[in-house]
Design a protein around this motif. Structure first.
Motif, short mmCIF file in Angstrom:
data_model
loop_
_atom_site.label_atom_id
_atom_site.label_comp_id
_atom_site.label_asym_id
_atom_site.label_seq_id
_atom_site.Cartn_x
_atom_site.Cartn_y
_atom_site.Cartn_z
N ALA A 123 -56.74 -7.77 0.63
CA ALA A 123 -57.34 -7.73 1.96
C ALA A 123 -57.04 -9.01 2.72
O ALA A 123 -56.72 -8.99 3.91
CB ALA A 123 -58.84 -7.50 1.87
N ALA A 124 -57.10 -10.15 2.03
CA ALA A 124 -56.81 -11.43 2.68
C ALA A 124 -55.34 -11.49 3.09
O ALA A 124 -55.01 -11.99 4.17
CB ALA A 124 -57.15 -12.59 1.74
N ARG A 125 -54.47 -10.97 2.26
CA ARG A 125 -53.03 -10.95 2.60
C ARG A 125 -52.78 -10.06 3.81
O ARG A 125 -51.98 -10.40 4.68
CB ARG A 125 -52.22 -10.46 1.41
CG ARG A 125 -52.10 -11.47 0.32
CD ARG A 125 -51.27 -10.96 -0.82
NE ARG A 125 -51.26 -11.91 -1.91
CZ ARG A 125 -50.90 -11.63 -3.13
NH1 ARG A 125 -50.49 -10.41 -3.44
NH2 ARG A 125 -50.93 -12.56 -4.05
N LEU A 126 -53.44 -8.92 3.87
CA LEU A 126 -53.27 -8.01 5.01
C LEU A 126 -53.76 -8.66 6.30
O LEU A 126 -53.13 -8.53 7.35
CB LEU A 126 -54.00 -6.69 4.77
CG LEU A 126 -53.33 -5.74 3.80
CD1 LEU A 126 -54.21 -4.51 3.57
CD2 LEU A 126 -51.96 -5.32 4.31
N VAL A 127 -54.90 -9.35 6.24
CA VAL A 127 -55.42 -10.04 7.43
C VAL A 127 -54.45 -11.13 7.87
O VAL A 127 -54.14 -11.29 9.05
CB VAL A 127 -56.83 -10.62 7.15
CG1 VAL A 127 -57.26 -11.57 8.26
CG2 VAL A 127 -57.84 -9.49 6.98
N LEU A 128 -53.93 -11.89 6.91
CA LEU A 128 -52.97 -12.95 7.22
C LEU A 128 -51.68 -12.37 7.81
O LEU A 128 -51.17 -12.88 8.80
CB LEU A 128 -52.66 -13.76 5.96
CG LEU A 128 -51.73 -14.95 6.14
CD1 LEU A 128 -52.33 -15.95 7.11
CD2 LEU A 128 -51.45 -15.60 4.80
N LEU A 129 -51.19 -11.30 7.23
CA LEU A 129 -49.98 -10.66 7.73
C LEU A 129 -50.21 -10.11 9.14
O LEU A 129 -49.37 -10.27 10.03
CB LEU A 129 -49.54 -9.54 6.79
CG LEU A 129 -48.27 -8.78 7.19
CD1 LEU A 129 -47.08 -9.73 7.25
CD2 LEU A 129 -48.00 -7.65 6.23
N GLY A 130 -51.35 -9.46 9.37
CA GLY A 130 -51.67 -8.94 10.70
C GLY A 130 -51.75 -10.05 11.73
O GLY A 130 -51.27 -9.91 12.86
N GLY A 131 -52.35 -11.18 11.35
CA GLY A 131 -52.42 -12.32 12.27
C GLY A 131 -51.05 -12.88 12.59
O GLY A 131 -50.75 -13.24 13.73
N ALA A 132 -50.18 -12.95 11.59
CA ALA A 132 -48.82 -13.45 11.81
C ALA A 132 -48.03 -12.53 12.74
O ALA A 132 -47.30 -13.00 13.62
CB ALA A 132 -48.10 -13.61 10.47
N VAL A 133 -48.19 -11.22 12.55
CA VAL A 133 -47.50 -10.26 13.43
C VAL A 133 -48.01 -10.39 14.86
O VAL A 133 -47.23 -10.41 15.82
CB VAL A 133 -47.66 -8.82 12.90
CG1 VAL A 133 -47.21 -7.80 13.93
CG2 VAL A 133 -46.89 -8.65 11.60
N ALA A 134 -49.31 -10.50 15.04
CA ALA A 134 -49.89 -10.63 16.38
C ALA A 134 -49.41 -11.91 17.05
O ALA A 134 -49.06 -11.92 18.24
CB ALA A 134 -51.41 -10.61 16.30
N LEU A 135 -49.37 -13.01 16.30
CA LEU A 135 -48.89 -14.27 16.86
C LEU A 135 -47.42 -14.18 17.25
O LEU A 135 -47.01 -14.64 18.30
CB LEU A 135 -49.10 -15.42 15.86
CG LEU A 135 -48.63 -16.80 16.30
CD1 LEU A 135 -49.41 -17.24 17.54
CD2 LEU A 135 -48.78 -17.79 15.17
N GLY A 136 -46.62 -13.53 16.40
CA GLY A 136 -45.20 -13.34 16.71
C GLY A 136 -45.00 -12.54 17.98
O GLY A 136 -44.16 -12.88 18.81
N LEU A 137 -45.76 -11.46 18.14
CA LEU A 137 -45.65 -10.66 19.36
C LEU A 137 -46.05 -11.46 20.59
O LEU A 137 -45.40 -11.37 21.64
CB LEU A 137 -46.51 -9.40 19.25
CG LEU A 137 -45.97 -8.31 18.34
CD1 LEU A 137 -47.00 -7.19 18.18
CD2 LEU A 137 -44.67 -7.76 18.86
#
Length: 110
Positions: free
Chosen positions: A4-18
């Protein structure tokens, strides 16, 4: 828990990239359609949020168009045109939106 922590981190990285990708300026060619205005030259101001970002002085070609390339981030802009030529000086204001690279035609003539 770790997944769950990895998914939250990955989602945040994708949002920041966009977010950063959309803030990156795009190559845009602005074409001003001035046929029928009698303009031989045009002074251009491009503004966003009340702040002037670019200025240009352009010659109008025999086809009644003037153009220039700019780099602008996504968003809505106001362009102020001051036409000079065969008729009394004229001032126009138009809006346009940048959402991708390419050509934006801004009609100002008849």
């Amino acid at each position: 828990m770790k997944n769950a922590a990895r998914l939250v981190l990955l989602g945040g990285a994708v949002a920041l990239g966009l977010f950063l990708f959309r803030a990156n300026p795009r190559e845009v060619t602005l074409v001003y359609g001035l046929a029928g205005t009698g303009a031989r030259s045009v002074d251009v101001e491009i503004a966003r949020g009340g702040e002037v970002l670019r200025r240009a002085e352009l010659r109008v070609g025999p086809d009644g168009q003037a153009s220039h390339r700019v780099r602008l981030p996504d968003g809505t802009y106001v362009v102020r045109l001051r036409l000079a030529g065969d008729r009394p000086p004229q001032e126009l204001e138009r809006t346009f939106t940048v959402s991708e690279s390419g050509t934006v035609v801004i009609p100002a003539g008849s």
